[in-house]
Structure formats: structure tokens, C-alpha cells
Design a protein around this motif. Structure first.
Motif, PDB file in Angstrom:
ATOM      1  N   ALA A 162      55.623  57.127  -3.356  1.00 10.55           N
ATOM      2  CA  ALA A 162      54.833  58.305  -3.743  1.00 10.55           C
ATOM      3  C   ALA A 162      54.231  58.139  -5.131  1.00 10.55           C
ATOM      4  O   ALA A 162      54.833  57.524  -6.020  1.00 10.55           O
ATOM      5  CB  ALA A 162      55.708  59.555  -3.719  1.00 10.55           C
ATOM      6  N   GLN A 163      53.045  58.669  -5.339  1.00  8.32           N
ATOM      7  CA  GLN A 163      52.463  58.751  -6.672  1.00  8.32           C
ATOM      8  C   GLN A 163      53.359  59.663  -7.506  1.00  8.32           C
ATOM      9  O   GLN A 163      53.955  60.607  -6.970  1.00  8.32           O
ATOM     10  CB  GLN A 163      51.047  59.303  -6.607  1.00  8.32           C
ATOM     11  N   ASP A 195      49.116  60.905  -1.198  1.00  6.80           N
ATOM     12  CA  ASP A 195      49.149  59.687  -2.001  1.00  6.80           C
ATOM     13  C   ASP A 195      47.830  58.920  -1.982  1.00  6.80           C
ATOM     14  O   ASP A 195      47.393  58.386  -3.004  1.00  6.80           O
ATOM     15  CB  ASP A 195      50.266  58.758  -1.519  1.00  6.80           C
ATOM     16  N   VAL A 251      52.837  63.335  -7.072  1.00 10.07           N
ATOM     17  CA  VAL A 251      53.165  63.730  -5.700  1.00 10.07           C
ATOM     18  C   VAL A 251      54.681  63.826  -5.549  1.00 10.07           C
ATOM     19  O   VAL A 251      55.205  64.780  -4.957  1.00 10.07           O
ATOM     20  CB  VAL A 251      52.581  62.727  -4.691  1.00 10.07           C
ATOM     21  N   THR A 272      52.392  54.033   0.565  1.00 12.82           N
ATOM     22  CA  THR A 272      52.461  55.466   0.287  1.00 12.82           C
ATOM     23  C   THR A 272      53.834  55.993   0.681  1.00 12.82           C
ATOM     24  O   THR A 272      54.626  55.297   1.323  1.00 12.82           O
ATOM     25  CB  THR A 272      51.415  56.282   1.076  1.00 12.82           C
ATOM     26  N   SER A 273      54.077  57.238   0.331  1.00 18.37           N
ATOM     27  CA  SER A 273      55.261  57.930   0.804  1.00 18.37           C
ATOM     28  C   SER A 273      54.996  58.423   2.226  1.00 18.37           C
ATOM     29  O   SER A 273      54.011  58.012   2.864  1.00 18.37           O
ATOM     30  CB  SER A 273      55.562  59.126  -0.115  1.00 18.37           C
TER      31      SER A 273
END
Length: 295
Positions: free
Chosen positions: A199-200, A278, A203, A271-272
Motif C-alpha cells: 500500500a502507498q 494505490d 493509503v 499494490t495492496s
């Protein structure tokens, strides 16, 4: 919700895996009486009455076949902000807060069955007069999308399932529920961390807060309801255009893309469990490609 990894070990702490406006009122052709104030166009509604209470929706845009977005466990319409903004330049797009999520009322009877979530979808699209539309469901929302599409195939022009859970065998589901009952905080923390991998930072912070805000009993009720639902028969019976989008957090034997390899599948990596948050541009690109095939 987010789907649980079916490969559950016998350890009590083993727990992992991946887990909806109103049309603008038309102006009549008859001119307003002299001196009368011209009526203002109606604004899209933000609340409709659902089977379990008030349902919040985010509605906007016009043209094309409408797209209806359904969020995951602990999510809300806000999870689709980037997609709504992207699509509303050319078509109508609607996002729904399921019962007990976002700004929608919780069910007095605690009913979070997937079929009941599909009834929320039915209430929204019926209230908005949407006769044919595309459903995009993430995780728990994907299960609800399958349930709705199976019951109303003639109204669903296309189906996109993002990180949606498959069917976990009953014995494994019982093991997971037992581990949650015995050590909820630890098991949920480990599960959430798996889903949040990639995840970012912003985020991650946001999602940790959202998931942590769901009370234990509500969480357990939703998880149990998701385990009880089998999406495979409904996904097989719906013969319209469909697409499965997966992430790094969901690639186990019971995940949809593996259980039903005949369904078109795209993966978004790095990404998550929430690729729309994301990597919104990449997600929107995949969505555009799918929407271009719907006529």
C-alpha cells in the motif's frame, strides 16, 4: 469483505488471504408563465431508503451505460473517488455505501448476509431508475455484485470483480472463525497486514483507521456471512461480460481467477488489496478497456 486465504493451518492464529442519485428532472417544453421564476433542475439525491434503512450514494455524470461501484469491508463510496471523477467526464457513475458502512444506516437486526447486501444494490438501482448498468465490486462488494448479477442478469451489462473472495471450504472457514474467536486482535492485525502489503503510505494510514474502526462483533458477523456465500454458481450462471482483477494479496487456489480460469483476468501488481487506491491510473485504464467492450 476481503477474502480469507483458504490455506489455513491448524494453528489458532493462522489467518491470511485476500477478504451505490436520481436522474435530473427534465424541463418541460412549455415556457414558464410571465413573471414566474423558472424551476431549478433537481439535484441528484444522496440518500435512498433501503431494506435495512437509509443508504448513502454518490451519484453524478451523464451519458453512456451507468457504472455502479460497490466497496469492500470497512469501506465506503470514498474508495471510488478517483474512478468516479474519471468516468463522469463521459458517463454516469454511482457509488454505494452498504448498510452499516460509510454514511448508510446499520441494519437493526445485524443482517450483513451477501444476499442482503445485494438487496441494497437492488434498492439503489431501482430507486434511481437504472435499467441496465455495469457493476464493479471490490472484495465484499464483489460478492454482492455476483449475487445481484445472478438474480438480475438482464440488468447487468457487465461485471468487474476486484479482489473478490472465492468459496472457502467449510472446514477451513470454521478454523478461521475459531482463531478469530480466540484471539481476534492478533489474527485481524496479521490478516490486515497481509492485505496492506504494497500500500502507498497514505493509503495504508487511511485503511488501518477504517478497518480498526469496525467493532469486533460486526466484523465477525460480516466475515461469517462472506464465508457462507458461494460466488461460483452465480458467477457461472451470469453469462454477460465479466472481468476478474486480482492483486498480489490474492492468488490462492480458491481465489476466483484460479477457481474459474475461463473468466477473463487481469492482475495489478505492486499494490495492496485496494488497487483502485494505490494505482488509480492503472486501475482506470483496465476499467476503460473493459467498458469499451460493453455495448
Amino acid at each position: 469483505m476481503i477474502g480469507f486465504d483458504p490455506r489455513v493451518r491448524r494453528s489458532a492464529t493462522s489467518f491470511a488471504g485476500p477478504l451505490v442519485m436520481l436522474a435530473l428532472a427534465g424541463c418541460g417544453d412549455k415556457p414558464a408563465a410571465k413573471g414566474a421564476e423558472a424551476p431549478l433542475p433537481a439535484q441528484p439525491v444522496s440518500q435512498i431508503q433501503g431494506p435495512a434503512g437509509s443508504i448513502h450514494i454518490d451519484d453524478g455524470g451523464s451519458g453512456g451505460i451507468p457504472v455502479v461501484f460497490l466497496h469492500s469491508f470497512a469501506g465506503s463510496t470514498a474508495h471510488w473517488s478517483a474512478q468516479l471523477a474519471h468516468l463522469r467526464t463521459s458517463r454516469r457513475a454511482v457509488a454505494v455505501d452498504f448498510r452499516g458502512h460509510g454514511q448508510s444506516a446499520p441494519p437493526a437486526n445485524g443482517d450483513y448476509a451477501v444476499e442482503s447486501l445485494a438487496q441494497d444494490v437492488a434498492a439503489v438501482v431501482d430507486s434511481l431508475g437504472l435499467t441496465r448498468f455495469i457493476l464493479v465490486g471490490h472484495s465484499m462488494g464483489g460478492s454482492a455484485a455476483v449475487a445481484y448479477a445472478a438474480a438480475h442478469p438482464d440488468r447487468v451489462a457487465g461485471l468487474v470483480l476486484v479482489g473478490a473472495p472465492g468459496k472457502v471450504p467449510e472446514a477451513q472457514a470454521k478454523q478461521i472463525m475459531a482463531s478469530l474467536d480466540s484471539n481476534y486482535d492478533k489474527v485481524m492485525a496479521a490478516y490486515s497486514e497481509k492485505l496492506l502489503a504494497g500500500a502507498q503510505p497514505a493509503v495504508r494510514t487511511r485503511l488501518v483507521g477504517e478497518m480498526g474502526g469496525v467493532p469486533k462483533e460486526k466484523s465477525l458477523t460480516i466475515i461469517h456471512a462472506l464465508f457462507a456465500f458461494d460466488p461460483l454458481p452465480g458467477l457461472k450462471s451470469y453469462t454477460g461480460p465479466k472481468l476478474i482483477v486480482s492483486t498480489d494479496s490474492g492468488n490462492d487456489p480458491n481465489d476466483l481467477q484460479n477457481a474459474m480460469p475461463e473468466v477473463p483476468h487481469k492482475a495489478i501488481t505492486g499494490t495492496s488489496h485496494w488497487p483502485q487506491l494505490d494505482k488509480p491510473d492503472e486501475f482506470n485504464g483496465l476499467l476503460d478497456e473493459f467498458l469499451a467492450t460493453i455495448h
